[in-house]
Design a protein around this motif. Structure first.
Motif, PDB file in Angstrom:
ATOM      1  N   THR A 180       0.820  -1.175  -0.063  1.00 62.30           N
ATOM      2  CA  THR A 180      -0.013   0.066   0.013  1.00 62.30           C
ATOM      3  C   THR A 180       0.743   1.287  -0.069  1.00 62.30           C
ATOM      4  O   THR A 180       1.977   1.293   0.518  1.00 62.30           O
ATOM      5  CB  THR A 180      -1.028  -0.073   1.298  1.00 62.30           C
ATOM      6  N   GLY A 181       0.346   2.360  -0.547  1.00 59.55           N
ATOM      7  CA  GLY A 181       1.247   3.245  -0.664  1.00 59.55           C
ATOM      8  C   GLY A 181       0.563   4.801  -1.106  1.00 59.55           C
ATOM      9  O   GLY A 181      -0.592   4.597  -1.585  1.00 59.55           O
ATOM     10  N   LEU A 182       1.102   6.008  -0.681  1.00 58.92           N
ATOM     11  CA  LEU A 182       0.342   7.090  -0.513  1.00 58.92           C
ATOM     12  C   LEU A 182       1.105   8.026  -1.785  1.00 58.92           C
ATOM     13  O   LEU A 182       2.601   8.098  -1.645  1.00 58.92           O
ATOM     14  CB  LEU A 182       0.485   7.919   0.598  1.00 58.92           C
ATOM     15  N   VAL A 183       0.633   8.609  -2.698  1.00 57.18           N
ATOM     16  CA  VAL A 183       1.093   9.306  -3.457  1.00 57.18           C
ATOM     17  C   VAL A 183       0.761  10.861  -3.428  1.00 57.18           C
ATOM     18  O   VAL A 183      -0.703  11.175  -3.624  1.00 57.18           O
ATOM     19  CB  VAL A 183       1.080   8.857  -5.073  1.00 57.18           C
ATOM     20  N   VAL A 184       1.272  11.776  -3.091  1.00 60.09           N
ATOM     21  CA  VAL A 184       0.983  13.061  -2.824  1.00 60.09           C
ATOM     22  C   VAL A 184       1.672  14.196  -3.923  1.00 60.09           C
ATOM     23  O   VAL A 184       2.914  14.108  -3.937  1.00 60.09           O
ATOM     24  CB  VAL A 184       1.461  13.693  -1.556  1.00 60.09           C
ATOM     25  N   GLY A 185       0.896  14.900  -4.590  1.00 56.96           N
ATOM     26  CA  GLY A 185       1.497  15.965  -5.666  1.00 56.96           C
ATOM     27  C   GLY A 185       1.079  15.760  -6.867  1.00 56.96           C
ATOM     28  O   GLY A 185       1.413  16.443  -7.877  1.00 56.96           O
ATOM     29  N   GLN A 188      -2.021  15.328 -15.902  1.00 56.97           N
ATOM     30  CA  GLN A 188      -1.295  14.252 -16.431  1.00 56.97           C
ATOM     31  C   GLN A 188       0.276  14.319 -16.793  1.00 56.97           C
ATOM     32  O   GLN A 188       1.058  13.512 -17.035  1.00 56.97           O
ATOM     33  CB  GLN A 188      -1.930  13.797 -17.876  1.00 56.97           C
ATOM     34  N   SER A 189       0.758  15.555 -16.679  1.00 62.87           N
ATOM     35  CA  SER A 189       2.127  15.699 -17.064  1.00 62.87           C
ATOM     36  C   SER A 189       3.029  15.754 -15.445  1.00 62.87           C
ATOM     37  O   SER A 189       4.127  15.992 -15.717  1.00 62.87           O
ATOM     38  CB  SER A 189       2.385  17.210 -17.408  1.00 62.87           C
ATOM     39  N   SER A 190       2.287  15.742 -14.416  1.00 65.45           N
ATOM     40  CA  SER A 190       2.917  15.648 -13.147  1.00 65.45           C
ATOM     41  C   SER A 190       4.026  14.361 -13.068  1.00 65.45           C
ATOM     42  O   SER A 190       3.420  13.293 -13.371  1.00 65.45           O
ATOM     43  CB  SER A 190       2.053  15.741 -12.110  1.00 65.45           C
ATOM     44  N   LEU A 191       5.117  14.600 -12.512  1.00 67.87           N
ATOM     45  CA  LEU A 191       6.060  13.650 -12.384  1.00 67.87           C
ATOM     46  C   LEU A 191       5.417  12.600 -11.155  1.00 67.87           C
ATOM     47  O   LEU A 191       5.644  11.382 -11.208  1.00 67.87           O
ATOM     48  CB  LEU A 191       7.309  14.068 -11.636  1.00 67.87           C
ATOM     49  N   ALA A 192       4.639  13.155 -10.304  1.00 68.07           N
ATOM     50  CA  ALA A 192       3.985  12.239  -9.441  1.00 68.07           C
ATOM     51  C   ALA A 192       2.874  11.489  -9.893  1.00 68.07           C
ATOM     52  O   ALA A 192       2.884  10.115  -9.734  1.00 68.07           O
ATOM     53  CB  ALA A 192       3.095  13.105  -8.476  1.00 68.07           C
ATOM     54  N   LEU A 232      -3.418   2.096  -4.070  1.00 69.38           N
ATOM     55  CA  LEU A 232      -2.809   3.472  -4.054  1.00 69.38           C
ATOM     56  C   LEU A 232      -3.752   4.367  -3.132  1.00 69.38           C
ATOM     57  O   LEU A 232      -4.946   4.047  -3.342  1.00 69.38           O
ATOM     58  CB  LEU A 232      -2.683   4.203  -5.282  1.00 69.38           C
ATOM     59  N   ALA A 233      -3.192   5.523  -2.277  1.00 69.04           N
ATOM     60  CA  ALA A 233      -3.841   6.505  -1.920  1.00 69.04           C
ATOM     61  C   ALA A 233      -3.470   7.569  -2.559  1.00 69.04           C
ATOM     62  O   ALA A 233      -2.248   7.826  -2.822  1.00 69.04           O
ATOM     63  CB  ALA A 233      -3.791   6.557  -0.338  1.00 69.04           C
ATOM     64  N   MET A 234      -4.243   8.488  -3.386  1.00 74.27           N
ATOM     65  CA  MET A 234      -3.859   9.609  -3.883  1.00 74.27           C
ATOM     66  C   MET A 234      -4.826  11.042  -3.343  1.00 74.27           C
ATOM     67  O   MET A 234      -5.525  10.833  -2.734  1.00 74.27           O
ATOM     68  CB  MET A 234      -4.229   9.564  -5.291  1.00 74.27           C
ATOM     69  N   THR A 235      -3.819  12.224  -3.251  1.00 73.05           N
ATOM     70  CA  THR A 235      -4.709  13.403  -3.066  1.00 73.05           C
ATOM     71  C   THR A 235      -4.654  14.199  -3.878  1.00 73.05           C
ATOM     72  O   THR A 235      -4.058  14.294  -5.196  1.00 73.05           O
ATOM     73  CB  THR A 235      -3.681  13.986  -2.018  1.00 73.05           C
ATOM     74  N   PHE A 260       4.993   2.666   1.369  1.00 70.38           N
ATOM     75  CA  PHE A 260       5.630   3.421   0.770  1.00 70.38           C
ATOM     76  C   PHE A 260       4.869   4.865   0.660  1.00 70.38           C
ATOM     77  O   PHE A 260       3.668   4.838   0.508  1.00 70.38           O
ATOM     78  CB  PHE A 260       6.142   3.092  -0.511  1.00 70.38           C
ATOM     79  N   CYS A 261       5.632   5.906   0.587  1.00 68.44           N
ATOM     80  CA  CYS A 261       4.968   7.280   0.280  1.00 68.44           C
ATOM     81  C   CYS A 261       5.755   8.102  -1.020  1.00 68.44           C
ATOM     82  O   CYS A 261       7.159   7.764  -0.913  1.00 68.44           O
ATOM     83  CB  CYS A 261       4.945   8.209   1.517  1.00 68.44           C
ATOM     84  N   PHE A 262       5.254   8.486  -1.731  1.00 71.18           N
ATOM     85  CA  PHE A 262       5.868   9.468  -2.715  1.00 71.18           C
ATOM     86  C   PHE A 262       5.374  10.799  -2.364  1.00 71.18           C
ATOM     87  O   PHE A 262       4.387  11.152  -2.881  1.00 71.18           O
ATOM     88  CB  PHE A 262       5.565   9.014  -4.236  1.00 71.18           C
ATOM     89  N   HIS A 263       6.408  11.841  -2.341  1.00 78.32           N
ATOM     90  CA  HIS A 263       6.080  13.100  -1.938  1.00 78.32           C
ATOM     91  C   HIS A 263       6.762  14.003  -3.112  1.00 78.32           C
ATOM     92  O   HIS A 263       7.817  13.968  -3.554  1.00 78.32           O
ATOM     93  CB  HIS A 263       6.758  13.622  -0.538  1.00 78.32           C
ATOM     94  N   SER A 264       5.615  14.706  -3.615  1.00 77.48           N
ATOM     95  CA  SER A 264       6.120  15.646  -4.987  1.00 77.48           C
ATOM     96  C   SER A 264       5.469  16.987  -4.622  1.00 77.48           C
ATOM     97  O   SER A 264       4.535  17.255  -5.392  1.00 77.48           O
ATOM     98  CB  SER A 264       5.791  14.992  -6.332  1.00 77.48           C
TER      99      SER A 264
END
Length: 257
Positions: free
Chosen positions: A7-12, A16-20, A34-37, A86-90
């Motif tokens: 399970t993972g969180l993607v913020v940012g 569609q052009s976002s690196l996140a 995924l969790a997305m914001t 995991f978390c991905f912060h952008s």
């Protein structure tokens, strides 16, 4: 790379052009839940269809400038999953006058706001993720070469990203005993919404193509693949690292003019 069961969180993600977004696609395609914001109601129409396309199980608003907003996201994750891998912060932001003006002229308030959004939000994410990463985990944030060398027109974001990269090392040191890895991806110049705020950005793209060892810029999916690698067990021995995904531009020691 198989993240099935993770399970993972993607913020940012902004569009569609976002690196996140590139990262979210790769992480989801590898099997992760995924969790997305999204930032606010204005941003929601651009992000919600993307979250729906990936079947994001959690989709919540998140404005790190609003008290309790980030905490609410993690509370939802705790209720629904009771764990996080995991978390991905952008996330990055600066006042227009500070981004376009000299660092010498940056106000204390503007500098503090940039640090809060672009750097301290990652520290807060680490704090909130720690109790959910009982079996270890991975935290990844996005940086840029301007943290290491002077890049004209990057201005206030240079020292802010330098603080972010330093925070990565300290968080890696502190969270390592719990098998939580913390890394940064230093992405090369890519045409995104965030990059469009940097003056003369087209010139930086041309400079990269001319001077990088690979003689080209990168594309967003190359960042997405690197994000997948860092979230996976293939990177189990990597922490406290700033990984460059920039066609090798950083080794040239060039100052962009």
């Amino acid at each position: 790379m198989n993240l099935t069961g993770k399970t993972g969180l993607v913020v940012g993600v902004a569009n569609q052009s976002s690196l996140a977004w590139a990262a979210a696609k790769r992480l989801r395609n590898a099997g992760a839940d995924l969790a997305m914001t999204y930032l606010n109601d204005k941003a929601r129409p651009f992000v919600e269809p993307l979250a729906r396309d990936l079947g994001a199980e959690i989709f919540e608003p998140c404005n790190v400038n609003e008290e309790g907003s980030l905490e609410a996201v993690f509370e939802k994750i705790a209720r629904q999953w009771d764990r996080l891998d995991f978390c991905f912060h952008s996330i990055a932001w600066a006042r227009k006058e500070d981004l376009h003006g000299r660092l010498t002229d940056c106000s204390a308030e503007g500098f503090a706001e940039s640090m809060l959004v672009s750097c301290h939000s990652f520290i807060r994410m680490a704090h909130l993720a720690e109790p959910l990463m009982r079996d270890g985990g991975s935290l990844t944030t996005l940086s840029f070469f301007g943290a290491e060398r002077v890049v004209d027109h990057y201005n206030v974001m240079g020292p802010v990203k330098a603080a972010l990269e330093s925070s990565v090392r300290y968080l890696a040191h502190e969270l390592g005993p719990k098998s939580i890895r913390v890394n940064a991806l230093s992405a090369g110049a890519v045409a995104t919404r965030a990059a469009s705020g940097i003056e003369h950005f087209d010139e930086l793209l041309d400079e990269t193509s001319a001077k990088a060892p690979l003689r080209r810029t990168i594309d967003a999916d190359e960042v997405g693949r690197a994000a997948l690698f860092l979230a996976s067990d293939y990177a189990s021995g990597i922490t406290g690292e700033t990984m460059h995904v920039d066609a090798g531009y950083h080794i040239e020691g060039m100052v962009f003019h």
